[in-house]
Write a protein that holds these residues in place. Structure first.
Motif, short mmCIF file in Angstrom:
data_model
loop_
_atom_site.label_atom_id
_atom_site.label_comp_id
_atom_site.label_asym_id
_atom_site.label_seq_id
_atom_site.Cartn_x
_atom_site.Cartn_y
_atom_site.Cartn_z
N ASN A 86 7.10 -10.33 -23.42
CA ASN A 86 6.19 -11.37 -22.91
C ASN A 86 6.26 -11.50 -21.40
O ASN A 86 5.25 -11.75 -20.74
CB ASN A 86 6.48 -12.71 -23.57
N LEU A 87 7.44 -11.32 -20.84
CA LEU A 87 7.59 -11.38 -19.39
C LEU A 87 6.78 -10.28 -18.73
O LEU A 87 6.03 -10.52 -17.78
CB LEU A 87 9.07 -11.25 -19.01
N ILE A 88 6.89 -9.07 -19.25
CA ILE A 88 6.14 -7.94 -18.69
C ILE A 88 4.64 -8.19 -18.81
O ILE A 88 3.90 -8.04 -17.83
CB ILE A 88 6.52 -6.63 -19.41
N LYS A 89 4.19 -8.57 -19.98
CA LYS A 89 2.76 -8.77 -20.20
C LYS A 89 2.19 -9.91 -19.35
O LYS A 89 1.03 -9.85 -18.95
CB LYS A 89 2.48 -9.01 -21.68
N ASP A 97 0.31 -6.24 -12.34
CA ASP A 97 1.13 -6.10 -11.15
C ASP A 97 2.56 -5.65 -11.42
O ASP A 97 3.38 -5.65 -10.50
CB ASP A 97 1.16 -7.42 -10.38
N ILE A 98 2.86 -5.30 -12.65
CA ILE A 98 4.21 -4.88 -13.00
C ILE A 98 4.11 -3.55 -13.73
O ILE A 98 3.15 -3.31 -14.46
CB ILE A 98 4.91 -5.96 -13.85
N VAL A 119 18.45 -6.07 -22.01
CA VAL A 119 18.05 -6.91 -23.13
C VAL A 119 18.45 -6.24 -24.43
O VAL A 119 18.65 -5.02 -24.49
CB VAL A 119 16.53 -7.18 -23.12
N SER A 120 18.55 -7.05 -25.48
CA SER A 120 18.94 -6.53 -26.79
C SER A 120 17.77 -5.90 -27.53
O SER A 120 17.93 -4.91 -28.22
CB SER A 120 19.51 -7.65 -27.66
N THR A 121 16.59 -6.52 -27.36
CA THR A 121 15.40 -6.01 -28.04
C THR A 121 14.24 -5.99 -27.06
O THR A 121 14.24 -6.71 -26.06
CB THR A 121 15.01 -6.89 -29.24
N ASP A 122 13.24 -5.18 -27.36
CA ASP A 122 12.04 -5.13 -26.53
C ASP A 122 11.37 -6.49 -26.41
O ASP A 122 10.84 -6.84 -25.37
CB ASP A 122 11.03 -4.14 -27.10
N GLU A 123 11.43 -7.26 -27.48
CA GLU A 123 10.78 -8.57 -27.49
C GLU A 123 11.37 -9.51 -26.46
O GLU A 123 10.69 -10.42 -25.99
CB GLU A 123 10.86 -9.20 -28.89
N ASP A 124 12.62 -9.29 -26.08
CA ASP A 124 13.26 -10.15 -25.08
C ASP A 124 12.55 -10.08 -23.73
O ASP A 124 12.59 -11.03 -22.95
CB ASP A 124 14.72 -9.75 -24.89
#
Length: 74
Positions: A40-43, A48-49, A32-37
């Motif tokens: 939300n998916l991680i959170k 469980d991730i 990804v280009s930025t953490d924001e990409d």
């Protein structure tokens, strides 16, 4: 618990399955280009991730969760 959701569907175009373990866990890589990409998916899949790397992203998410817990416990 959630590995099937990542093996059946790409959540980001750069998603790559790196490793599938006998215990059901998987290792997935995203570019990804930025953490924001990916933030939300991680959170959305917590707890469980686990972010393995980059460490700065793992630390950022951990710190945000700590701040959140401090707020709700106050």
């Amino acid at each position: 618990n959630i590995s099937q959701y990542f093996t059946l569907k790409k959540h980001l175009p750069s998603q790559k399955l790196i490793e599938k373990n006998n215990d059901g866990t998987i290792l997935i890589k995203f570019q990804v280009s930025t953490d924001e990409d990916v933030d939300n998916l991680i959170k959305s899949w917590l707890p469980d991730i686990v972010v393995i790397s980059p460490l700065r992203l793992r630390d950022k998410i951990r710190d945000e969760l700590k701040q959140y817990l401090q707020k709700i416990e106050a």
